[in-house]
Motif scaffolding. Structure first.
Motif, PDB file in Angstrom:
ATOM      1  N   SER A  59     -74.216  35.024  83.756  1.00 30.45           N
ATOM      2  CA  SER A  59     -73.697  33.701  83.377  1.00 30.45           C
ATOM      3  C   SER A  59     -73.052  33.003  84.572  1.00 30.45           C
ATOM      4  CB  SER A  59     -72.755  33.827  82.178  1.00 30.45           C
ATOM      5  OG  SER A  59     -71.434  33.730  82.555  1.00 30.45           O
ATOM      6  N   THR A  60     -72.315  33.780  85.406  1.00 31.54           N
ATOM      7  CA  THR A  60     -71.718  33.170  86.604  1.00 31.54           C
ATOM      8  C   THR A  60     -72.820  32.740  87.572  1.00 31.54           C
ATOM      9  OG1 THR A  60     -69.931  34.762  86.326  1.00 31.54           O
ATOM     10  CG2 THR A  60     -69.932  33.498  88.353  1.00 31.54           C
ATOM     11  N   ALA A  61     -73.863  33.585  87.666  1.00 37.50           N
ATOM     12  CA  ALA A  61     -74.984  33.254  88.546  1.00 37.50           C
ATOM     13  C   ALA A  61     -75.613  31.926  88.114  1.00 37.50           C
ATOM     14  CB  ALA A  61     -76.028  34.361  88.510  1.00 37.50           C
ATOM     15  N   ASP A  62     -75.751  31.748  86.795  1.00 36.31           N
ATOM     16  CA  ASP A  62     -76.332  30.492  86.300  1.00 36.31           C
ATOM     17  C   ASP A  62     -75.459  29.292  86.675  1.00 36.31           C
ATOM     18  OD1 ASP A  62     -78.606  31.633  85.314  1.00 36.31           O
ATOM     19  OD2 ASP A  62     -77.788  31.979  83.309  1.00 36.31           O
ATOM     20  N   GLU A  63     -74.153  29.495  86.615  1.00 34.95           N
ATOM     21  CA  GLU A  63     -73.244  28.395  86.988  1.00 34.95           C
ATOM     22  C   GLU A  63     -73.441  28.019  88.463  1.00 34.95           C
ATOM     23  OE1 GLU A  63     -69.610  29.851  84.112  1.00 34.95           O
ATOM     24  OE2 GLU A  63     -69.150  29.340  86.197  1.00 34.95           O
ATOM     25  N   ILE A  64     -73.524  29.053  89.291  1.00 32.20           N
ATOM     26  CA  ILE A  64     -73.681  28.812  90.734  1.00 32.20           C
ATOM     27  C   ILE A  64     -75.032  28.141  91.007  1.00 32.20           C
ATOM     28  CG2 ILE A  64     -73.933  29.972  92.986  1.00 32.20           C
ATOM     29  CD1 ILE A  64     -71.030  29.859  91.957  1.00 32.20           C
ATOM     30  N   LEU A  65     -76.045  28.640  90.346  1.00 25.41           N
ATOM     31  CA  LEU A  65     -77.383  28.067  90.568  1.00 25.41           C
ATOM     32  C   LEU A  65     -77.435  26.626  90.069  1.00 25.41           C
ATOM     33  CD1 LEU A  65     -79.335  31.279  89.589  1.00 25.41           C
ATOM     34  CD2 LEU A  65     -79.430  30.144  91.818  1.00 25.41           C
ATOM     35  N   GLY A  66     -76.735  26.376  88.968  1.00 30.20           N
ATOM     36  CA  GLY A  66     -76.659  25.010  88.447  1.00 30.20           C
ATOM     37  C   GLY A  66     -75.970  24.102  89.470  1.00 30.20           C
TER      38      GLY A  66
END
Lengths: 229, 385
Positions: free
Chosen positions: A179-186
């Motif tokens: 979920s944190t990875a998705d935030e960063i990628l976003g």
């Protein structure tokens, strides 16, 4: 036709490990357009990070030319490369690589120390960058007081604070949960879409690569012909 | 200056290690301050000596006295303008710890030869006229609370009186000071005539002669001429400059300068090892961070400068603290020892030298770690991190 930001022509990189010769990149040609978000995938040792290092002026090719934004990096001296990196490229690493002794704001300010900006202006610019990555309220915290995702956001703020055209990310989500990875990628996608940054991201994660506009695969120092759009 | 924050934060990365390093530097510079101030006291005689004055002593040793009749012969030597004599008394006031220098002299002649000694003319006259009159430096008067007219008993350690007594009584007629800020007047002068009459032995002698050479005269020729006069006599002489005399006098206590240098040399060598080790460890444990700085665009030379500045900063912090504490202690020592060891002083030259040593030691201790940081390959360092 879109403007070409980075161009590699016949680039080879050979390392000498003792008596052994290691061909990391082999006569590689690549063009990257301005505003692109490119994911580089491939197995370990395929040459992804070496390619990233060449595009960021951290390393020089054994043969061929590397040019970014009209500057031929492969013919620059070390100090010219330092100057170029300070203004033209931002780096984001897997393990964030923040200085533990400095607060988030001071970490973000680091690249601005190389400019003639006043301390006030540096602080203002760092605050703005932290605001863009959503960490304005953590500006005075040290890295050990931040979560992994927050640390990576600070690293992204540091990468964009001098407003470079090109962002180079080496496994930026490799140390983060999904979920944190998705935030960063976003966040990276927003920097690409809303702020016009050209992003080249090395990743092993296919889901991360989905955030990119296109994906290139590497193996044994060569770009594979299959590319995902 | 814009890198100062970064340098400061890095210096304090490991607070205990940095504090211990600073403490060791502090001790080194504290010792530097104290030993230099004491060394200065032993060199003070050389520093305030006059190039126009020569000193004549017995060729064998300063302890051997010279006949008082030599004065007239020295005075008649071509190139000699004025001459006087002095002797070492070696006494103390009330308690043995109250030791200071006392010299039986011809008071008027002595002050004529030492124009840097300032005294009211009427006090000089009174001391010369009073058989037991004495003149002391203002340091002694302040230390012992003496006022003009006071009776001052001095216990002799060498010169017993003809009546067997060891107590010599003087009357304070004058208080002197020096017009040279480096000069000390922590000594006592009294009439040679009283001394010579009252002492049990050694009558008709003086410890040494001091002379001023005439304008234009060659000091070497004058010295040679004096020594030639007394060659092959029972009391041969050795004439030297006042500075050489002061130096040889100080060397009676040992080669203080060399002792100080040896101690400081050992201290600073250890300091370099400690500070060098700190910097070496500090650089080794943050190689990836240094690589990040280079990645961000910091030049090799900037990284070198940052590491060197950090080394200089740590040594300067300890050094300045050590010098500061040393300076305060030296003020106390100077007061406590004003009579027994006058001239304890931390000179501006010593402070400048200390600052120079701080910068030099900082560069030396940080040089190899800084060079390593400068030569760091970004790609290798990031791969290692």
């Amino acid at each position: 036709m879109a403007e070409i930001l980075a161009k590699l022509e016949g680039v080879s990189r050979v390392y000498q490990k003792g008596k052994e010769r290691v061909d990391v990149l082999h006569e590689l040609d690549l063009e990257i357009e301005k505003g692109d978000f490119l994911a580089l995938m491939g197995p370990s040792g395929s040459g992804k990070t070496t390619l990233l290092n060449l595009l960021g002026g951290l390393d020089k090719p054994t043969a061929g030319t590397v040019s970014v934004g009209g500057a031929t990096l492969s013919s620059m001296s070390n100090s010219q490369l330092s100057n170029w990196r300070a203004t033209h490229v931002g780096f984001i690493f897997q393990f964030y690589n923040l200085l533990p002794v400095l607060t988030a704001r001071k970490n973000v300010e680091l690249p601005l120390l190389l400019t003639n900006m006043s301390a006030k202006e540096r602080s203002k610019r760092a605050s703005l960058a932290l605001e863009i990555v959503g960490l304005a309220d953590r500006a005075n915290h040290r890295p050990r007081e931040l979560s992994g995702g927050q640390e990576q956001r600070v690293a992204i703020a540091r990468a964009i604070v001098s407003d470079p055209q090109l962002l180079l990310c080496d496994e930026p989500t490799g140390d983060l949960d999904r979920s944190t990875a998705d935030e960063i990628l976003g966040l990276l996608r927003s920097l690409n879409a809303d702020h016009g940054k050209t992003i080249i991201m090395v990743t092993h994660d296919a889901q991360a690569a989905n955030y990119a506009r296109r994906t290139l695969h590497m193996d044994k120092g060569k770009l594979e012909t299959r590319a995902t759009a | 200056m814009k890198y100062f924050g970064l340098i400061w934060k890095n210096a304090w990365r490991k607070k205990i290690r940095t504090s211990l390093t600073i403490l060791s530097v502090l001790v080194a510079f504290l010792l530097f301050a104290l030993l230099n101030a004491i060394g200065y006291a032993f060199r003070a005689g050389e520093d305030v000596s006059s190039a126009e004055r020569l000193v004549v002593i017995h060729k064998i040793s300063l302890i051997n006295p010279l006949p008082i009749s030599y004065e007239a012969r020295i005075a008649s030597t071509p190139g000699v303008a004025e001459v006087t004599h002095a002797s070492w008394f070696g006494g103390y006031y009330q308690e043995k710890r109250n030791q200071f220098a006392q010299f039986p002299v011809d008071i008027k002649e002595y002050f004529a030869l030492y124009p840097e000694l300032i005294i009211a003319p009427e006090q000089l006259e009174a001391a010369a006229q009073n058989r037991i009159g004495t003149i002391v430096g203002h340091e002694l008067a302040e230390q012992f609370g003496w006022k003009l007219g006071d009776r001052i008993p001095i216990q002799a350690t060498i010169w017993t009186k003809a009546d067997g007594g060891r107590t010599w009584e003087f009357e304070l007629e004058g208080i002197m000071r020096s017009n040279d800020p480096r000069g000390s007047t922590a000594f006592m002068l009294f009439n040679h005539d009283y001394f010579d009459e009252a002492r049990a032995f050694g009558k008709g002698t003086a410890g040494w002669y001091v002379l001023r050479i005439a304008p234009g005269a060659d000091p070497v020729e004058v010295a040679n001429a004096i020594d030639a006069q007394f060659a092959n006599s029972p009391n041969e002489t050795e004439t030297s400059t006042e500075a050489a005399f002061a130096a040889s006098f100080a060397k009676q206590f040992g080669n203080i300068a060399m002792i100080v240098q040896l101690i400081l040399g050992a201290v600073f060598f250890t300091l370099l090892l400690v500070a060098g080790n700190t910097m070496s460890q500090s650089v080794r444990e943050r190689i990836p961070e240094l690589a990040v700085l280079k990645t961000l665009g910091f030049r090799d030379s900037t990284v070198l400068g940052i590491v060197l500045s950090e080394s200089i900063l740590i040594i300067a912090l300890g050094g300045l603290l050590g010098l500061g504490i040393g300076w305060v202690l030296v003020q106390g020592m100077a007061q406590q020892l004003s009579a027994s060891l006058p001239g304890v002083y931390l000179s501006p030259q010593a402070l400048l030298l200390a600052v120079g040593i701080m910068i030099g030691a900082g560069i030396f201790a940080g040089f190899f770690p800084a060079l390593k940081a400068m030569r760091l390959s970004i790609v290798d360092a990031l791969a290692r991190g």
